[in-house]
Design a protein around this motif. Sequence first.
Motif, PDB file in Angstrom:
ATOM      1  N   LEU A  24       0.820  -1.209   0.000  1.00  0.00           N
ATOM      2  CA  LEU A  24       0.000   0.000   0.000  1.00  0.00           C
ATOM      3  C   LEU A  24       0.853   1.258   0.000  1.00  0.00           C
ATOM      4  O   LEU A  24       0.582   2.205  -0.754  1.00  0.00           O
ATOM      5  N   VAL A  25       1.889   1.294   0.823  1.00  0.00           N
ATOM      6  CA  VAL A  25       2.752   2.474   0.863  1.00  0.00           C
ATOM      7  C   VAL A  25       3.437   2.675  -0.485  1.00  0.00           C
ATOM      8  O   VAL A  25       3.548   3.801  -0.987  1.00  0.00           O
ATOM      9  N   ASN A  26       3.912   1.584  -1.101  1.00  0.00           N
ATOM     10  CA  ASN A  26       4.491   1.700  -2.442  1.00  0.00           C
ATOM     11  C   ASN A  26       3.478   2.263  -3.424  1.00  0.00           C
ATOM     12  O   ASN A  26       3.778   3.170  -4.209  1.00  0.00           O
ATOM     13  N   TRP A  27       2.253   1.723  -3.390  1.00  0.00           N
ATOM     14  CA  TRP A  27       1.210   2.157  -4.321  1.00  0.00           C
ATOM     15  C   TRP A  27       0.855   3.629  -4.106  1.00  0.00           C
ATOM     16  O   TRP A  27       0.748   4.397  -5.074  1.00  0.00           O
ATOM     17  N   LEU A  28       0.677   4.017  -2.856  1.00  0.00           N
ATOM     18  CA  LEU A  28       0.308   5.405  -2.562  1.00  0.00           C
ATOM     19  C   LEU A  28       1.424   6.368  -2.947  1.00  0.00           C
ATOM     20  O   LEU A  28       1.166   7.467  -3.460  1.00  0.00           O
ATOM     21  N   TRP A 155      23.396   6.747   2.240  1.00  0.00           N
ATOM     22  CA  TRP A 155      22.215   7.224   1.533  1.00  0.00           C
ATOM     23  C   TRP A 155      21.324   7.972   2.517  1.00  0.00           C
ATOM     24  O   TRP A 155      21.426   7.789   3.729  1.00  0.00           O
ATOM     25  N   ASP A 156      20.491   8.832   1.978  1.00  0.00           N
ATOM     26  CA  ASP A 156      19.544   9.589   2.804  1.00  0.00           C
ATOM     27  C   ASP A 156      18.193   8.898   2.706  1.00  0.00           C
ATOM     28  O   ASP A 156      17.466   9.068   1.726  1.00  0.00           O
ATOM     29  N   ASP A 157      17.886   8.099   3.718  1.00  0.00           N
ATOM     30  CA  ASP A 157      16.667   7.305   3.700  1.00  0.00           C
ATOM     31  C   ASP A 157      15.449   8.206   3.902  1.00  0.00           C
ATOM     32  O   ASP A 157      15.456   9.096   4.765  1.00  0.00           O
ATOM     33  N   LEU A 158      14.396   7.965   3.122  1.00  0.00           N
ATOM     34  CA  LEU A 158      13.206   8.812   3.194  1.00  0.00           C
ATOM     35  C   LEU A 158      12.444   8.664   4.498  1.00  0.00           C
ATOM     36  O   LEU A 158      11.602   9.503   4.821  1.00  0.00           O
ATOM     37  N   VAL A 159      12.733   7.614   5.259  1.00  0.00           N
ATOM     38  CA  VAL A 159      12.093   7.416   6.565  1.00  0.00           C
ATOM     39  C   VAL A 159      13.113   7.518   7.695  1.00  0.00           C
ATOM     40  O   VAL A 159      12.885   8.212   8.690  1.00  0.00           O
ATOM     41  N   LYS A 270      -2.390   4.749   7.443  1.00  0.00           N
ATOM     42  CA  LYS A 270      -2.147   5.767   8.471  1.00  0.00           C
ATOM     43  C   LYS A 270      -1.376   5.246   9.679  1.00  0.00           C
ATOM     44  O   LYS A 270      -0.892   6.056  10.490  1.00  0.00           O
ATOM     45  N   LEU A 271      -1.264   3.933   9.835  1.00  0.00           N
ATOM     46  CA  LEU A 271      -0.524   3.394  10.967  1.00  0.00           C
ATOM     47  C   LEU A 271       0.913   3.921  10.953  1.00  0.00           C
ATOM     48  O   LEU A 271       1.596   3.861   9.936  1.00  0.00           O
ATOM     49  N   GLY A 272       1.347   4.412  12.101  1.00  0.00           N
ATOM     50  CA  GLY A 272       2.718   4.883  12.201  1.00  0.00           C
ATOM     51  C   GLY A 272       2.993   6.194  11.507  1.00  0.00           C
ATOM     52  O   GLY A 272       4.150   6.544  11.254  1.00  0.00           O
ATOM     53  N   THR A 273       1.942   6.958  11.190  1.00  0.00           N
ATOM     54  CA  THR A 273       2.129   8.267  10.574  1.00  0.00           C
ATOM     55  C   THR A 273       1.617   9.357  11.512  1.00  0.00           C
ATOM     56  O   THR A 273       0.971   9.074  12.527  1.00  0.00           O
ATOM     57  N   MET A 292       5.533  10.703   2.388  1.00  0.00           N
ATOM     58  CA  MET A 292       6.481   9.811   3.049  1.00  0.00           C
ATOM     59  C   MET A 292       7.024  10.434   4.331  1.00  0.00           C
ATOM     60  O   MET A 292       7.327   9.732   5.302  1.00  0.00           O
ATOM     61  N   SER A 293       7.110  11.755   4.360  1.00  0.00           N
ATOM     62  CA  SER A 293       7.655  12.445   5.528  1.00  0.00           C
ATOM     63  C   SER A 293       6.774  12.283   6.767  1.00  0.00           C
ATOM     64  O   SER A 293       7.221  12.553   7.887  1.00  0.00           O
ATOM     65  N   LYS A 294       5.530  11.836   6.589  1.00  0.00           N
ATOM     66  CA  LYS A 294       4.630  11.644   7.725  1.00  0.00           C
ATOM     67  C   LYS A 294       4.894  10.333   8.467  1.00  0.00           C
ATOM     68  O   LYS A 294       4.378  10.135   9.569  1.00  0.00           O
ATOM     69  N   ILE A 295       5.668   9.425   7.864  1.00  0.00           N
ATOM     70  CA  ILE A 295       5.915   8.127   8.487  1.00  0.00           C
ATOM     71  C   ILE A 295       6.953   8.284   9.590  1.00  0.00           C
ATOM     72  O   ILE A 295       8.049   8.786   9.361  1.00  0.00           O
TER      73      ILE A 295
END
Length: 447
Positions: A24-28, A155-159, A270-273, A292-295
């Motif tokens: 789902l996260v990939n798709w969104l 690397w600069d991980d997005l999470v 929304k879990l974990g965001t 992604m920044s909301k995770i």
Amino acid sequence: MSVAVRFAPSPTGLLHVGNIRLALVNWLFARSQGGDFLLRLDDTDLERSTTDYAVGIERDLRWLGLEWDRFARQSDRLDRYALAVEKLKSAGRLYACYETAEELSLKRKSLLGRGLPPIYDRAALRLNDEDRARLEAEGRIPHWRFLLEHESVEWDDLVRGPQHFHGRDLSDPVLIREDGRTLYTLSSVVDDIELGISHVIRGEDHVANTAVQVQLWRALEGQVPGFAHLPLLTDATGAGLSKRLGSIGISHLRDEQGLEPMAVNSLLAKLGTSDAIEARTSLADLAAEFEMSKIARGSPKFDPEELARLNARVLHATEFESVRERLETMGFLGVDATFWEAVRPNLTVLADVAEWWHVAREPIEPVVEDTEFAAAAAALLPAEPWDETTWGAWTGAVKTATGRKGKTLFMPLRLALTGRDHGPELKNLLPLIGRDRAEARLAGRVA
């Protein structure tokens, strides 16, 4: 570079909530960036991969609405991995190793016993041609390891933010087994390069793999993608998911619990965001809200009870046209928007419709405890047609005639009309029951 992501399950089992959250996260992310979503079946484990599991994965994703833009199977790409192997061998980045599983296990135990990390000692690099010939004459078949360079990988991980590893702290990974099968570490990188994946979004248990794979991307002269490593789900107490919870499959949620796909999507998105968990009735709404920044870095908690509550809220917000065909397929022929609007506030799962369809359209056993009061109420039933104002007008007349009010007025009428002490608002349900049934039920007859 345009955004392209992939969800790459192995068809060795059915999807569970942890898998689906990643899908789902990939798709969104893809939809929020105007990119595309690749479904890739990592099916090179021939002993455990099955067609039934592959079909089940596709069915579950479609049920959730997670349609893919592109599709690939690793079993169709074995020739591509063979070419990559030859390229790495030519560059001196693959070397043959002859240790048995038992010998490697003893080495790991020895290192751990001395308080050292279990990094392979590269003993195979010290073998000469004569040594290799002798080992092969003994019947040993080599596995092949990737020679890591002792260089920094960042690397600069997005999470997770900035990540740093050094090659000397990592063990040279096995890329080819003794039976010649290419392992995930290599095949995944080859696919990501050749299929143009711009971002790899996966669980944080793959962080160390990423440090290794970055060197592989470079050795194969591929564009290193961006990365996002999500914290793994825990149970409601914060403990790691038990086997029971971890194995909650989408088929179980759909077929056994009767949950709505958008309840699953609404929760897992929304879990974990930093966003509140709220009912959403479309993936488009979730994609519009996704960042992604909301995770957060903390481990999200999966609570089946929260999913059940959210399922009810999704149904309460669902418009009739979205469920019309499903209701008709379930046998509720002639169902209309008026019925749906009347009963949906009382639904927990869609199958609950059956109870109120039975009350409104089929004979029931009424509960009449005070026949005199029920008869007086029946005598005051107005003529049809009825609408949502009928209940108020009728109960007002009954109140005036009998002096009853509050619970002593309304509960006997509900029990007689529906056979239940709870349910949809009777101002909405009464017109569906109709005058003939209402009169008969007030008289204590099955109707």
